[in-house]
Write a protein that holds these residues in place. Structure first.
Motif, PDB file in Angstrom:
ATOM      1  N   UNK A 409       0.830  -1.208   0.000  1.00 48.62           N
ATOM      2  CA  UNK A 409       0.000   0.000   0.000  1.00 48.62           C
ATOM      3  C   UNK A 409       0.864   1.258   0.000  1.00 48.62           C
ATOM      4  N   UNK A 410       1.960   1.243   0.723  1.00 44.65           N
ATOM      5  CA  UNK A 410       2.868   2.387   0.706  1.00 44.65           C
ATOM      6  C   UNK A 410       3.363   2.645  -0.721  1.00 44.65           C
ATOM      7  N   UNK A 411       3.771   1.578  -1.411  1.00 41.98           N
ATOM      8  CA  UNK A 411       4.285   1.712  -2.771  1.00 41.98           C
ATOM      9  C   UNK A 411       3.216   2.272  -3.700  1.00 41.98           C
ATOM     10  N   UNK A 412       1.995   1.761  -3.585  1.00 43.64           N
ATOM     11  CA  UNK A 412       0.919   2.219  -4.468  1.00 43.64           C
ATOM     12  C   UNK A 412       0.541   3.663  -4.192  1.00 43.64           C
ATOM     13  N   UNK A 413       0.508   4.064  -2.913  1.00 44.86           N
ATOM     14  CA  UNK A 413       0.162   5.441  -2.580  1.00 44.86           C
ATOM     15  C   UNK A 413       1.216   6.410  -3.107  1.00 44.86           C
ATOM     16  N   UNK A 414       2.489   6.112  -2.834  1.00 40.69           N
ATOM     17  CA  UNK A 414       3.543   6.991  -3.354  1.00 40.69           C
ATOM     18  C   UNK A 414       3.553   6.973  -4.877  1.00 40.69           C
ATOM     19  N   UNK A 415       3.213   5.829  -5.472  1.00 43.15           N
ATOM     20  CA  UNK A 415       3.120   5.756  -6.927  1.00 43.15           C
ATOM     21  C   UNK A 415       2.023   6.652  -7.459  1.00 43.15           C
ATOM     22  N   UNK A 416       0.872   6.694  -6.783  1.00 46.21           N
ATOM     23  CA  UNK A 416      -0.208   7.613  -7.156  1.00 46.21           C
ATOM     24  C   UNK A 416       0.286   9.051  -7.161  1.00 46.21           C
ATOM     25  N   UNK A 417       0.949   9.419  -6.088  1.00 45.32           N
ATOM     26  CA  UNK A 417       1.406  10.802  -5.966  1.00 45.32           C
ATOM     27  C   UNK A 417       2.413  11.167  -7.050  1.00 45.32           C
ATOM     28  N   UNK A 418       3.331  10.267  -7.334  1.00 39.82           N
ATOM     29  CA  UNK A 418       4.349  10.540  -8.359  1.00 39.82           C
ATOM     30  C   UNK A 418       3.713  10.659  -9.739  1.00 39.82           C
ATOM     31  N   UNK A 419       2.798   9.725 -10.063  1.00 38.23           N
ATOM     32  CA  UNK A 419       2.119   9.782 -11.364  1.00 38.23           C
ATOM     33  C   UNK A 419       1.317  11.062 -11.520  1.00 38.23           C
ATOM     34  N   UNK A 420       0.597  11.446 -10.465  1.00 33.81           N
ATOM     35  CA  UNK A 420      -0.190  12.671 -10.537  1.00 33.81           C
ATOM     36  C   UNK A 420       0.689  13.900 -10.702  1.00 33.81           C
ATOM     37  N   UNK A 421       1.874  13.879 -10.089  1.00 33.95           N
ATOM     38  CA  UNK A 421       2.795  15.007 -10.240  1.00 33.95           C
ATOM     39  C   UNK A 421       3.297  15.123 -11.674  1.00 33.95           C
ATOM     40  N   UNK A 422       3.377  13.979 -12.365  1.00 32.62           N
ATOM     41  CA  UNK A 422       3.889  13.976 -13.735  1.00 32.62           C
ATOM     42  C   UNK A 422       2.798  14.285 -14.749  1.00 32.62           C
TER      43      UNK A 422
END
Length: 457
Positions: A409-422
C-alpha cells in the motif's frame, strides 16, 4: 440461533473491528502467539481496513480508492476473518451475536474480547440532515462524494435556470475539525481545477461554504495556525462561518443560525464522531459519551474494577492520556494514537492470556499534527515548530505515506502521488456507480427495431 464454538479447543481472542487498530493488533498477536496457543478471530462488516486520513485525498482523486484500503484476509494469514456485523455483546457469558449481510445471524463465543470497532459520524437531530447530508467515514463515501461534486459541474454547465445552477454549484461543509477542513480544502481544490474544463463555467460560479459552531477551526493546532487556516480559506474564496450552526436543511434549503438562507445541492457533515453504537447493546461499562471505559493498560474497567477478558482502545474507548495533553484527560480519536496503541494492546492481551499480572501502560505524547489542504498546500504543528504551505503539505504526505500499513500500500500510494505530479490529477467523474445496471435495464426496456417488410416478388 446457533452458537459457533471454538472447534480448535484453544482460547479465542475476538477482535471486534478491522480498522487500523484491529488490523495491527491482530498482526501483533499472530506474530507473537505460540503454536496452537490461541485462535485470533477478526469480525468487521468490511473485508478491508480503511486508512481514514487518506479519505480526503481519495475524494480529491489524488489516491486511487483501493490503494487506501488494506485487505484483511491477505494480511492476517492464520486468523479467522469474518465479514459481518457484531450486533450485541454478552461479556457475562462471553459471546457475541454476529450478523452477516446476506445470511442468518449466529453467536460466537470467545475467551478474550478486544473492542476496536472505531467510531461513526455523530449526527444531530437537524431537520433534513439525515435525508440530504453525506459524511466521510468510509471509502465508498469518498468515491461517491467525488463523483457527485464533479457530476454537478457537468450538470450545471448545461443549466439555463440561474437558481438551479446556483444550487448545483453550492457546496456546504458542516464542521471545522481536522477531517472537515481537509475534506473541504481538497475538494475545493479539485473542483476549481475541473471548472477550467468547462466553457460555460467560471470559478465565480462555484461557492464553497464552511459552517463551524465554535469560534475557531482545527482545535488540534495552535491559535495562530487556526487563524491562518481561516484566512487561507477565505483567500481561496471559501465562505467561512464561525460560531454558526446549521439549523435546517430540509429539501436542501440551508438555514443557518446567522439568519442566512440559501439552496445547496451538496451538504457534507463532518461535525464530530461518536463511539460505534454496537457498544450500546453490550454489558461492557461505558462513559457518558458511549465509549468503553478503560485503564491506561487498555483493560476494560467498570465501577467494580477490571473486567476480566475485556480490552479496548482507539476511537471506541476512553483511553486515559498519561501525557496530560488529551482533551478532558483522554486520548483524542486519531490515527496517531491508534498506531501506537495497537502493539501495547497486543502485548497486554498476550500477558493476560498467559496469566501474567504486569501490563504495559499506554503513554504517548503527541508529536504534532499535519494536514493537507489541497495540492501543494498544508498546515502542520510539531511542538513549537509551525509550518504552512508546501513544506507542511510534504510533511503531511511523508507521515501518512509512512503510516499506512503494509509495504504494497505504501508503494501504491507513493506511486499515485508521483504519477499525478507527472501527468496531473484526474478530474473525471464516473457515472451511475450506485446504479450499475442502469444502462442494461434501459437497453432491455427499449423498443425493438421495426421489422422490414419482405420485398415483393
Amino acid at each position: 440461533m446457533a452458537l459457533i464454538r471454538n472447534s480448535k479447543l484453544r482460547p479465542r481472542i475476538l477482535v471486534v473491528g478491522g480498522g487500523y487498530l484491529g488490523l495491527v493488533t491482530a498482526q501483533n498477536l499472530l506474530k507473537n502467539l505460540g503454536r496452537g496457543e490461541a485462535t485470533v478471530t477478526v469480525v468487521d462488516p468490511n473485508p478491508y481496513m480503511t486508512y481514514l486520513p487518506f479519505l480526503p485525498e481519495v475524494a480529491a482523486g489524488s489516491i486511487e480508492p483501493r490503494h487506501a484500503v488494506v485487505p484483511l484476509r491477505r494480511n492476517l494469514s492464520g486468523a479467522e476473518v469474518v465479514t459481518a456485523k457484531v450486533t450485541s455483546i454478552n461479556h457475562g457469558d462471553k459471546f457475541v451475536t454476529v450478523e452477516p449481510e446476506n445470511d442468518e445471524a449466529f453467536e460466537l463465543d470467545y475467551d478474550h474480547i478486544i473492542m476496536a470497532a472505531g467510531s461513526v459520524a455523530r449526527a444531530l437531530p437537524i431537520p433534513g440532515l439525515k435525508e440530504n447530508a453525506i459524511a466521510l467515514k468510509r471509502i465508498e463515501e469518498a468515491v461517491a462524494l467525488r463523483d457527485h461534486l464533479l457530476s454537478r459541474l457537468a450538470d450545471a454547465s448545461l443549466m439555463e435556470d440561474d437558481d438551479e445552477r446556483r444550487k448545483a454549484l453550492t457546496f456546504v461543509f458542516v464542521g471545522g475539525g481536522f477531517a472537515g477542513i481537509e475534506l473541504l480544502a481538497e475538494l475545493e481544490d479539485v473542483v476549481r481545477s475541473a471548472v477550467a474544463q468547462y466553457e460555460t463555467l467560471t470559478e465565480a460560479d462555484v461557492r464553497f461554504v464552511l459552517v463551524e459552531a465554535l469560534e475557531r477551526v482545527m482545535p488540534e493546532v495552535g491559535e495562530a495556525q487556526a487563524r491562518w487556516v481561516v484566512e487561507h480559506m477565505r483567500e481561496r474564496g471559501i465562505d467561512v462561518y464561525l460560531e454558526t450552526f446549521l439549523q435546517d436543511c430540509t429539501d436542501k434549503h440551508v438555514k443557518l443560525s446567522s439568519g442566512e438562507e440559501f439552496d445547496a445541492d451538496t451538504i457534507v457533515w463532518s461535525a464530530g464522531v461518536k463511539a460505534n453504537p454496537i457498544l450500546v447493546d453490550s454489558d461492557l461499562p461505558l462513559d457518558e459519551r458511549g465509549r468503553v471505559t478503560v485503564r491506561a493498560d487498555l483493560r476494560v474497567e467498570g465501577d467494580n474494577g477490571v473486567v476480566e477478558g475485556a480490552w479496548a482502545a482507539g476511537d471506541n474507548a476512553a483511553v486515559p492520556d498519561l501525557s496530560g495533553g488529551g482533551v478532558g484527560g483522554y486520548c483524542v480519536p486519531n490515527a496517531q494514537h491508534a498506531v501506537r496503541q495497537a502493539p501495547v494492546l497486543a502485548a497486554n492481551v498476550l500477558a493476560g492470556l498467559r496469566g501474567e499480572t504486569e501490563f504495559k501502560q499506554y503513554f504517548h505524547k503527541t508529536i504534532g499534527t499535519v494536514a493537507g489542504l489541497g495540492l501543494y498546500k498544508g498546515v502542520s504543528q510539531m511542538g513549537d515548530f509551525e509550518a504552512r504551505g508546501v513544506l507542511a503539505w510534504l510533511m503531511h504526505r511523508a507521515y501518512h505515506g509512512y503510516a499506512i500499513p503494509t509495504v504494497d500500500r505504501k508503494v501504491k500510494v507513493f506511486g499515485n502521488w508521483i504519477l499525478n505530479a507527472i501527468v496531473g490529477r484526474d478530474t473525471m467523474p464516473l457515472a451511475d456507480l450506485d446504479v450499475p445496471r442502469k444502462n442494461f435495464v434501459e437497453a432491455a426496456n427499449s423498443k425493438p427495431a421495426p421489422k422490414k417488410e419482405a420485398a415483393k416478388a
